[in-house]
Enzyme design. Structure first.
Site, mmCIF file in Angstrom:
data_model
loop_
_atom_site.group_PDB
_atom_site.id
_atom_site.type_symbol
_atom_site.label_atom_id
_atom_site.label_comp_id
_atom_site.label_asym_id
_atom_site.label_seq_id
_atom_site.Cartn_x
_atom_site.Cartn_y
_atom_site.Cartn_z
ATOM 1 N N ASP A 144 0.915 -1.054 -0.299
ATOM 2 C CA ASP A 144 -0.227 0.367 0.002
ATOM 3 C C ASP A 144 0.682 1.116 0.359
ATOM 4 O OD1 ASP A 144 0.341 -1.338 3.044
ATOM 5 O OD2 ASP A 144 -0.557 0.849 3.548
ATOM 6 N N ASP A 163 4.518 4.440 8.520
ATOM 7 C CA ASP A 163 3.339 3.155 9.341
ATOM 8 C C ASP A 163 3.946 2.913 10.869
ATOM 9 O OD1 ASP A 163 1.374 2.760 7.042
ATOM 10 O OD2 ASP A 163 1.948 1.291 7.014
HETATM 11 FE FE FE Z 1 0.860 0.841 5.600
HETATM 12 ZN ZN ZN Z 2 3.241 -1.060 6.629
#
Ligand code: FE
Ligand code: ZN
Length: 256
Positions: A58, A130
């Site tokens: 992603d 993240d």
């Molecule tokens: Fe992510």
């Molecule tokens: Zn990630």
């Protein structure tokens, strides 16, 4: 004047588009190439470079399509699983991304290859993928709790006014957990009301800033008596060192 735009992708990703004064742009973590291409066309911008924080799909899914279309270079971590990276980055390296001079901080834990990009001046800002989220942190997929806590602590030590551009709109879910983890935190309650109001109007809660994260994000507050009491009340063993409290919080959140 340089500007940063959020390009929404998938259900909750933000791809950050850095607009330069000369009509070019850089993009951070383009998981969806078409979303970026549309955002560039809307603003009449030409892509000049791509920055990657870590290897998850992603965050990199659109790289090959964009690289092919714009012929632009790609910067990212030392990870042989990402063959499209032209310039590999490690701790202390600096990238000149158009108008943005960015320093690389290695922040392993969510993944082992995770890096963050920090601009010190004029206004400090951080692209942290993240690792640090608004009101929370990434799951620990490849590292361990001490590694992740060290990475988060380095980000928490950045200047208080640093704008935090994370890669997902996870804020309300994070704050629901944060309130369970520190029920008496008044700053957290106020933040939760503000975030709910933003989401009710369809607006992003990101960027956040380091001062707000230090005051309200339980993963940066394992030394808080309120967090420790809530952990015990939730049935977790009493802990008195920050890393152990962090690890207990992370596993509580994984099942929250
Ligand atoms: Fe992510
Ligand atoms: Zn990630």
């Amino acid at each position: 004047m340089a500007q940063i735009h959020a390009v929404p992708a998938f259900s909750d990703n933000y791809i950050w588009l850095l607009e330069n004064a000369d009509g070019t742009a850089f993009v951070v973590d383009p998981g969806d190439g078409d979303a970026v291409d549309d955002a560039l066309a809307d603003r009449n911008l030409r892509l000049a470079g791509i920055l990657i924080t870590h290897h998850h799909f992603d965050h990199v899914g659109g790289v090959e399509m964009l690289k092919e279309k714009y012929g632009c270079p790609v910067w990212g971590p030392h990870n042989p699983a990402l063959p499209f990276i032209d310039h590999r980055l490690g701790e202390g390296d600096r990238v000149q991304a158009g108008d943005y001079s960015l320093d690389v901080i290695m922040v392993p834990g969510h993944t082992l290859d995770h890096i963050a990009y920090f601009r010190a001046a004029p206004e400090p800002l951080l692209f942290c993928g993240d690792t640090l989220f608004a009101g929370g942190c990434g799951r620990i997929f490849e590292g361990d709790a001490p590694m992740m806590y060290t990475s988060l602590s380095r980000l928490a030590a950045l200047p208080a006014e640093t704008a935090v551009y994370c890669a997902h709109e996870y804020t309300l879910a994070n704050l629901a957990f944060a309130n369970a983890a520190e029920p008496d935190n008044v700053a957290l309650q106020q933040r939760t009301a503000e975030a709910q109001s933003l989401r009710d109007r369809g607006l992003a809660t990101v960027p956040s800033n380091i001062a707000l994260e230090r005051a309200t994000n339980p993963f940066l507050r394992p030394d808080s008596a309120g967090v420790r009491a809530a952990l015990q009340a939730a049935g977790h063993e009493a802990r008195d060192d920050d890393v152990a409290v962090f690890a207990a919080l992370r596993s509580w959140k994984d099942n929250f």
